[in-house]
Design a protein around this motif. Structure first.
Motif, PDB file in Angstrom:
ATOM      1  N   LEU A 183       0.665  -1.211  -0.021  1.00 14.68           N
ATOM      2  CA  LEU A 183       0.054  -0.034   0.175  1.00 14.68           C
ATOM      3  C   LEU A 183       0.813   1.373  -0.067  1.00 14.68           C
ATOM      4  CD1 LEU A 183      -2.815  -1.042   2.548  1.00 14.68           C
ATOM      5  CD2 LEU A 183      -3.106  -0.692   0.252  1.00 14.68           C
ATOM      6  N   PHE A 184       1.962   1.087   0.218  1.00 16.18           N
ATOM      7  CA  PHE A 184       2.925   2.221   0.455  1.00 16.18           C
ATOM      8  C   PHE A 184       4.143   2.474  -0.481  1.00 16.18           C
ATOM      9  CE2 PHE A 184       0.592   1.647   4.430  1.00 16.18           C
ATOM     10  CZ  PHE A 184      -0.066   2.800   4.690  1.00 16.18           C
ATOM     11  N   SER A 185       4.351   1.311  -1.345  1.00  9.36           N
ATOM     12  CA  SER A 185       5.488   1.226  -2.161  1.00  9.36           C
ATOM     13  C   SER A 185       5.350   2.543  -3.029  1.00  9.36           C
ATOM     14  CB  SER A 185       5.503  -0.023  -3.028  1.00  9.36           C
ATOM     15  OG  SER A 185       4.264   0.113  -3.847  1.00  9.36           O
ATOM     16  N   GLY A 186       4.106   3.020  -3.497  1.00  8.92           N
ATOM     17  CA  GLY A 186       4.160   4.505  -4.365  1.00  8.92           C
ATOM     18  C   GLY A 186       4.594   5.700  -3.596  1.00  8.92           C
ATOM     19  N   ALA A 187       4.769   5.634  -2.516  1.00  7.29           N
ATOM     20  CA  ALA A 187       5.247   7.015  -1.647  1.00  7.29           C
ATOM     21  C   ALA A 187       6.477   7.472  -2.234  1.00  7.29           C
ATOM     22  CB  ALA A 187       5.319   6.705  -0.143  1.00  7.29           C
ATOM     23  N   HIS A 188       7.517   6.525  -2.427  1.00 10.29           N
ATOM     24  CA  HIS A 188       8.916   6.996  -2.837  1.00 10.29           C
ATOM     25  C   HIS A 188       8.628   7.639  -4.256  1.00 10.29           C
ATOM     26  CE1 HIS A 188      13.128   6.769  -2.496  1.00 10.29           C
ATOM     27  NE2 HIS A 188      13.033   6.266  -3.773  1.00 10.29           N
ATOM     28  N   GLU A 189       7.831   7.302  -5.074  1.00  5.91           N
ATOM     29  CA  GLU A 189       7.678   7.571  -6.482  1.00  5.91           C
ATOM     30  C   GLU A 189       7.102   9.016  -6.377  1.00  5.91           C
ATOM     31  OE1 GLU A 189       5.072   5.099  -8.937  1.00  5.91           O
ATOM     32  OE2 GLU A 189       5.765   6.042 -10.709  1.00  5.91           O
ATOM     33  N   LEU A 190       6.010   9.138  -5.399  1.00  2.00           N
ATOM     34  CA  LEU A 190       5.390  10.445  -5.254  1.00  2.00           C
ATOM     35  C   LEU A 190       6.166  11.411  -4.796  1.00  2.00           C
ATOM     36  CD1 LEU A 190       1.733  10.621  -3.668  1.00  2.00           C
ATOM     37  CD2 LEU A 190       3.509  12.283  -2.998  1.00  2.00           C
ATOM     38  N   GLN A 191       7.131  11.133  -3.832  1.00  3.73           N
ATOM     39  CA  GLN A 191       7.902  11.962  -3.310  1.00  3.73           C
ATOM     40  C   GLN A 191       9.158  12.483  -4.143  1.00  3.73           C
ATOM     41  OE1 GLN A 191       9.372  11.379   0.897  1.00  3.73           O
ATOM     42  NE2 GLN A 191      11.596  11.647   0.220  1.00  3.73           N
ATOM     43  N   ASP A 192       9.528  11.670  -4.903  1.00  8.69           N
ATOM     44  CA  ASP A 192      10.483  11.861  -6.036  1.00  8.69           C
ATOM     45  C   ASP A 192       9.985  12.903  -6.850  1.00  8.69           C
ATOM     46  OD1 ASP A 192      12.337  10.092  -4.985  1.00  8.69           O
ATOM     47  OD2 ASP A 192      12.159   8.566  -6.462  1.00  8.69           O
ATOM     48  N   ARG A 193       8.584  12.803  -7.516  1.00 12.80           N
ATOM     49  CA  ARG A 193       8.318  13.492  -8.377  1.00 12.80           C
ATOM     50  C   ARG A 193       7.839  14.827  -7.734  1.00 12.80           C
ATOM     51  NH1 ARG A 193       5.062  12.891 -13.467  1.00 12.80           N
ATOM     52  NH2 ARG A 193       5.548  10.839 -13.316  1.00 12.80           N
ATOM     53  N   TRP A 194       7.626  14.667  -6.535  1.00 12.04           N
ATOM     54  CA  TRP A 194       7.495  16.205  -5.615  1.00 12.04           C
ATOM     55  C   TRP A 194       8.539  16.955  -5.789  1.00 12.04           C
ATOM     56  CZ3 TRP A 194       2.660  16.894  -2.012  1.00 12.04           C
ATOM     57  CH2 TRP A 194       2.412  18.301  -1.937  1.00 12.04           C
ATOM     58  N   LEU A 195       9.784  16.183  -5.230  1.00  7.28           N
ATOM     59  CA  LEU A 195      11.090  16.889  -5.170  1.00  7.28           C
ATOM     60  C   LEU A 195      11.595  17.409  -6.535  1.00  7.28           C
ATOM     61  CD1 LEU A 195      12.804  14.813  -2.257  1.00  7.28           C
ATOM     62  CD2 LEU A 195      11.097  16.862  -2.137  1.00  7.28           C
ATOM     63  N   GLY A 196      11.292  16.822  -7.526  1.00  8.48           N
ATOM     64  CA  GLY A 196      11.861  16.684  -8.695  1.00  8.48           C
ATOM     65  C   GLY A 196      11.100  18.188  -9.318  1.00  8.48           C
ATOM     66  N   GLY A 197      10.021  18.254  -8.974  1.00 14.28           N
ATOM     67  CA  GLY A 197       9.340  19.626  -9.324  1.00 14.28           C
ATOM     68  C   GLY A 197       9.773  20.765  -8.636  1.00 14.28           C
ATOM     69  N   ILE A 198      10.142  20.519  -7.290  1.00 12.82           N
ATOM     70  CA  ILE A 198      10.713  21.879  -6.538  1.00 12.82           C
ATOM     71  C   ILE A 198      12.122  22.038  -7.251  1.00 12.82           C
ATOM     72  CG2 ILE A 198      11.627  22.190  -4.374  1.00 12.82           C
ATOM     73  CD1 ILE A 198       9.548  20.597  -3.261  1.00 12.82           C
ATOM     74  N   GLU A 199      12.743  21.217  -7.525  1.00 12.08           N
ATOM     75  CA  GLU A 199      14.288  21.312  -8.091  1.00 12.08           C
ATOM     76  C   GLU A 199      14.301  22.104  -9.371  1.00 12.08           C
ATOM     77  OE1 GLU A 199      17.626  18.146  -9.176  1.00 12.08           O
ATOM     78  OE2 GLU A 199      16.727  17.514  -7.225  1.00 12.08           O
TER      79      GLU A 199
END
Lengths: 187, 187
Positions: free
Chosen positions: A55-71
């Motif tokens: 249920l939580f394996s997607g959290a990493h991908e979501l976080q990467d996407r969010w941090l990528g947008g910030i960067e």
């Protein structure tokens, strides 16, 4: 059954979510998940430490996407603009996953232990966003406030998104929630 | 040692926090805590389920204070004003506990499991505040956003408060954090 199974991880997630939603999270075993996906337990444990992690394996991908947008945000962007740029990427990522997101929310809402895990994941996301903003030269207080506000807006918009039938509404719901946050804190 | 021991709970908390801070949370046993407080293990377990709960027993009082302030706010108060009224009561409650709060923060910061517990307590506080605002007739989205913002402001101001030496600064730090949240989300 062919020996070569493409996207084993995706099939395990789909099988698990469907079973959790249909018969309950506690009642579902890893053996049932792998049987439904036509895969072995050994394959399951190559991807996930336990059934909860499905249920939580997607959290990493979501976080990467969010941090990528910030960067990728312009150097002079305000902390809240940078956070919103990251959230834009998350909206794109989740856009095609509305039925899955809805089932997952239902499963988590039915189980206090999963709710705790979800809150911890969201707070860990907020901490990562704070760190990314500090990295961009924002003071820690402004970074923390922007990160927490971004995660709150995401959380509120996400709950509204899975609660209605239009998969394309996520961006509008996010914009509305941010607008509402502005009015609420200003009052 | 007299048989009658006033404020056993308070003495156990004080002994536990002092020991956790001096020699580490994991290294401290319930037997050491009760010895330092001059009380029995039986008395300890009358107040606390385990040694971890000593650190979180104040959460209930804090939440009661916050919800009491919301309940006492004028009927027409905006959700954020009601949340701030509750936070005012919390500031009064914590004002005399600066050295304790500082040690407690240090103990929690050193232990990921305690950090998780702290985040869950904060989120449970935010949920209770949301419910209190909904009870007052606020729509659930505005209630959620105001509650989360209030808890974020509290969390940021609290971290700043324990990080500096003036016990009386909490109210000012809270006002500043709310003001900063307003600028951050508006930008």
């Amino acid at each position: 059954m062919s020996r070569w199974k493409p996207d084993a991880e995706g099939r395990l997630i789909k099988a698990a979510i469907t079973l959790f939603d249909a018969q309950g999270y506690d009642a579902t075993t890893v053996a049932e998940i792998t049987a439904a996906a036509g895969l072995t337990k050994r394959t399951f444990f190559r991807y996930f430490a336990d059934k909860r992690e499905v249920l939580f394996s997607g959290a990493h991908e979501l976080q990467d996407r969010w941090l990528g947008g910030i960067e990728a945000a312009p150097a002079g962007a305000s902390p809240m603009s940078a956070v919103s740029a990251g959230l834009d990427g998350v909206i794109d990522l989740l856009a095609g996953r509305h039925p899955f997101a809805r089932m997952r929310s239902r499963i988590i809402a039915a189980n206090p232990e999963l709710q705790e895990r979800e809150l911890i994941k969201l707070q860990s996301l907020a901490s990562a966003i704070t760190a990314a903003l500090v990295q961009r030269g924002q003071p820690v207080n402004a970074a923390t406030l922007a990160a927490q506000s971004g995660v709150t807006v995401f959380h509120v918009a996400f709950a509204r998104w899975v609660d209605q039938d239009d998969p394309a509404a996520f961006r509008r719901l996010t914009d509305e929630s941010l607008q509402e946050l502005r009015s609420v804190v200003a009052a």
